[in-house]
Scaffold this motif. Structure first.
Motif, PDB file in Angstrom:
ATOM      1  N   HIS A   1       0.835  -1.200   0.000  1.00 58.32           N
ATOM      2  CA  HIS A   1       0.000   0.000   0.000  1.00 58.32           C
ATOM      3  C   HIS A   1       0.878   1.262   0.000  1.00 58.32           C
ATOM      4  CE1 HIS A   1      -3.788  -2.106   1.343  1.00 58.32           C
ATOM      5  NE2 HIS A   1      -2.893  -2.972   1.787  1.00 58.32           N
ATOM      6  N   THR A   2       0.285   2.392  -0.438  1.00 52.60           N
ATOM      7  CA  THR A   2       0.926   3.708  -0.320  1.00 52.60           C
ATOM      8  C   THR A   2      -0.075   4.677   0.311  1.00 52.60           C
ATOM      9  OG1 THR A   2       0.180   4.392  -2.520  1.00 52.60           O
ATOM     10  CG2 THR A   2       2.347   3.344  -2.376  1.00 52.60           C
ATOM     11  N   ASP A   3       0.451   5.726   0.945  1.00 48.81           N
ATOM     12  CA  ASP A   3      -0.444   6.710   1.560  1.00 48.81           C
ATOM     13  C   ASP A   3      -0.160   8.138   1.095  1.00 48.81           C
ATOM     14  OD1 ASP A   3       1.894   7.361   2.846  1.00 48.81           O
ATOM     15  OD2 ASP A   3       1.135   7.093   4.884  1.00 48.81           O
TER      16      ASP A   3
ATOM     17  N   TYR B   1       3.793   0.664   2.506  1.00 50.55           N
ATOM     18  CA  TYR B   1       3.409  -0.324   3.513  1.00 50.55           C
ATOM     19  C   TYR B   1       3.430  -1.729   2.926  1.00 50.55           C
ATOM     20  CZ  TYR B   1       1.399   3.691   6.028  1.00 50.55           C
ATOM     21  OH  TYR B   1       1.210   4.884   6.666  1.00 50.55           O
TER      22      TYR B   1
ATOM     23  N   VAL C   1      -1.593  -0.267   8.319  1.00 49.65           N
ATOM     24  CA  VAL C   1      -1.950   0.411   7.077  1.00 49.65           C
ATOM     25  C   VAL C   1      -3.183   1.273   7.350  1.00 49.65           C
ATOM     26  CG1 VAL C   1      -2.748   0.114   4.706  1.00 49.65           C
ATOM     27  CG2 VAL C   1      -1.064  -1.481   5.656  1.00 49.65           C
ATOM     28  N   PRO C   2      -3.116   2.586   7.090  1.00 47.17           N
ATOM     29  CA  PRO C   2      -4.287   3.442   7.338  1.00 47.17           C
ATOM     30  C   PRO C   2      -5.402   3.157   6.336  1.00 47.17           C
ATOM     31  CG  PRO C   2      -2.516   4.704   6.315  1.00 47.17           C
ATOM     32  CD  PRO C   2      -1.949   3.351   6.618  1.00 47.17           C
TER      33      PRO C   2
ATOM     34  N   THR D   1      -7.020   5.134   4.641  1.00 49.47           N
ATOM     35  CA  THR D   1      -6.941   6.018   3.475  1.00 49.47           C
ATOM     36  C   THR D   1      -5.881   5.589   2.461  1.00 49.47           C
ATOM     37  OG1 THR D   1      -5.440   7.428   4.750  1.00 49.47           O
ATOM     38  CG2 THR D   1      -7.774   8.033   4.753  1.00 49.47           C
ATOM     39  N   ALA D   2      -5.076   4.588   2.817  1.00 50.21           N
ATOM     40  CA  ALA D   2      -4.000   4.143   1.919  1.00 50.21           C
ATOM     41  C   ALA D   2      -4.572   3.448   0.681  1.00 50.21           C
ATOM     42  CB  ALA D   2      -3.056   3.207   2.661  1.00 50.21           C
ATOM     43  N   LYS D   3      -3.813   3.480  -0.405  1.00 52.39           N
ATOM     44  CA  LYS D   3      -4.211   2.821  -1.652  1.00 52.39           C
ATOM     45  C   LYS D   3      -3.342   1.585  -1.886  1.00 52.39           C
ATOM     46  CE  LYS D   3      -5.740   7.095  -3.917  1.00 52.39           C
ATOM     47  NZ  LYS D   3      -5.533   7.997  -5.080  1.00 52.39           N
TER      48      LYS D   3
END
Length: 477
Positions: A92-94, A107, A288-289, A291-293
């Motif tokens: 994932h990325t944020d 992440y 991982v939040p 809002t992460a993609k």
């Protein structure tokens, strides 16, 4: 002294099936073998056709099963998760990607996959690279919250902590080879070309996460090999000591790492670097939040395939991951407590009475686990009707089959033509305990189900010889 109970119903069944000679030979072996003096032998033999007990020696006595415990874990996992079940790992990325820079964190979220290899981290890094990312301005964060943070099962001996079979359990972990010894590295020590020189050391996967201190020396050709490969408690320092002769075969061992979550993160960072991606931040653990993609998801091999290294090679870490996974899927939390609750409820479906058992882990490493031999044969009888039984049977070691992923822990045993290839069974060994349970095709063409639990042995290797003699008696029916 090992007592042989006189149970009329068992004698009747033995007579019905024409196994009087087997009963006599089994009783004689149990009563007279010196390896069993002062030990406890629990034996159960059933017909695979109708489940009737043909022979039982202390069959209802609770005994330590060692890795025969995995027979219960595998059956429950197949029933709860299914043959096609896979473990996933997510990237994932944020933050936004601008001018080839990820302005945020990357992440990696682990969901229990015990089969992640360095090549899998390379594939993840390749996906990041294809997104045009050359630099990550934030941190590399590992999320292992799919399971709880308890790393060792309740009764794991402290002496097992640095071994591959006692490796820490994490939802984010990695394996060195396709044997999938999750949470460990493989260390290979090879002699140098000259006496007195340090031997070469190769670690798989190649990583700087662990430090090697090489104090070993290459000895003369006639010298004795006495290499030790040990990790320091609570650290990732492996010390190699001793002597390895010139021209000697390499010495190898698998060492459990300290903190498999950070180990996995370090492998991903290494792969990112090798793909030309700079991580400017630190390695951290976190969640991982929302809002992460998600950038990518990696899937493991299906459970039906994972069962092969799990059961054939008796992988403890696989067992404990499966118990936590069942806890997560059914109860919402990946813990030993929840997983064992699920296991107990599943066993009822197989005709096993949980009230006769003491279950403390999923692998059998605990000396507190207790299972009667008759309950193991009951399980092995009932699972024959399950749709996944062919996968279950295929995962068992095959007597005398030389290939590692066929013969498994039985590849160097039971090579006599009478039993070679005709016994499919799970073995078990912990200190003072040897066990074996499974299926045997007899001389007359019947299939018999058996469980042999030997406890309080002075030497477990002698116990295995007793088991092999028993299985030869059973196969000769």
């Amino acid at each position: 002294m090992v007592l042989v109970p006189s149970v009329p119903s068992i004698k009747v069944n033995a007579d019905m099936y024409g196994h009087e000679k087997m009963v006599q030979q089994m009783n004689q072996l149990i009563n007279n073998d010196p390896s069993l003096k002062g030990a406890i032998a629990g034996v159960s033999i059933r017909s695979a056709k109708d489940g009737k007990i043909i022979y039982a020696q202390q069959g209802d006595v609770r005994l330590r099963p060692a890795s025969n415990m995995k027979l219960l874990t595998a059956a429950a996992a197949l029933n709860v998760l299914g043959e096609d079940y896979t473990f996933t790992t997510e990237i994932h990325t944020d933050g936004p990607i601008k001018k080839k820079t990820l302005h945020g964190n990357l992440y990696i979220k682990g969901k229990g996959d015990p089969t992640l290899l360095k090549s899998d981290f390379d594939q993840m890094a390749e996906v990041v690279q294809k997104r045009g990312i050359k630099k990550i301005s934030g941190n590399l964060i590992g999320d292992d919250t799919w399971y709880d943070d308890v790393r060792y099962s309740l009764d794991l001996p402290w002496s097992d902590e640095t071994t591959h079979y006692g490796a820490q359990i994490s939802a984010l972990t990695a394996s060195p080879t396709k044997d999938y010894d999750a949470g460990s590295v493989k260390v290979l020590v090879q002699p140098a070309a000259r006496k007195g020189e340090k031997p070469s050391v190769k670690m798989t996967p190649k990583t700087s996460y662990l430090k090697i201190i090489n104090k070993a020396v290459t000895g003369a050709e006639e010298s004795k090999k006495n290499i030790t490969i040990e990790r320091v408690h609570a650290k990732n320092t492996i010390t190699i000591k001793g002597t390895i002769p010139i021209k000697a075969k390499p010495e190898q061992d698998w060492i459990g790492v300290w903190d498999p979550t950070r180990f996995s993160m370090s492998l991903l960072k290494q792969s990112l670097t090798e793909h030309g991606i700079q991580v400017t931040g630190k390695l951290k653990t976190g969640m991982v939040p929302d809002t992460a993609k998600m950038l990518t998801t990696h899937h493991s091999i299906p459970l039906s395939e994972l069962l092969v290294p799990f059961m054939k090679l008796s992988n403890n870490v696989h067992a404990e991951i499966l118990i936590k996974e069942m806890g997560k899927v059914v109860k919402g939390k990946g813990s030993w407590e929840n997983g064992l609750k699920v296991l107990n409820s599943e066993l009822v479906k197989f005709g096993v009475n949980p009230k006769t058992l003491v279950l403390r882990d999923a692998s059998g490493v605990s000396h507190v686990n207790l299972i009667p031999a008759n309950q193991l044969t009951q399980l092995l009888f009932t699972v024959q009707k399950e749709k996944w039984f062919s996968s279950y049977l295929h995962s068992l070691p095959v007597a005398g089959a030389p290939e590692k992923m066929e013969g498994g822990t039985l590849r160097n045993r039971l090579k006599d033509p009478l039993v070679r290839g005709k016994v499919k069974a799970k073995t078990g060994t912990i200190s003072t305990v040897s066990s074996i349970s499974g299926y045997v095709k007899t001389k007359s063409g019947q299939t018999l189900i058996f469980s042999i639990l030997l406890n309080n042995l002075l030497e477990d290797t002698k116990g295995k010889k007793v088991e092999d003699r028993m299985l030869t008696i059973i196969a000769n029916q």
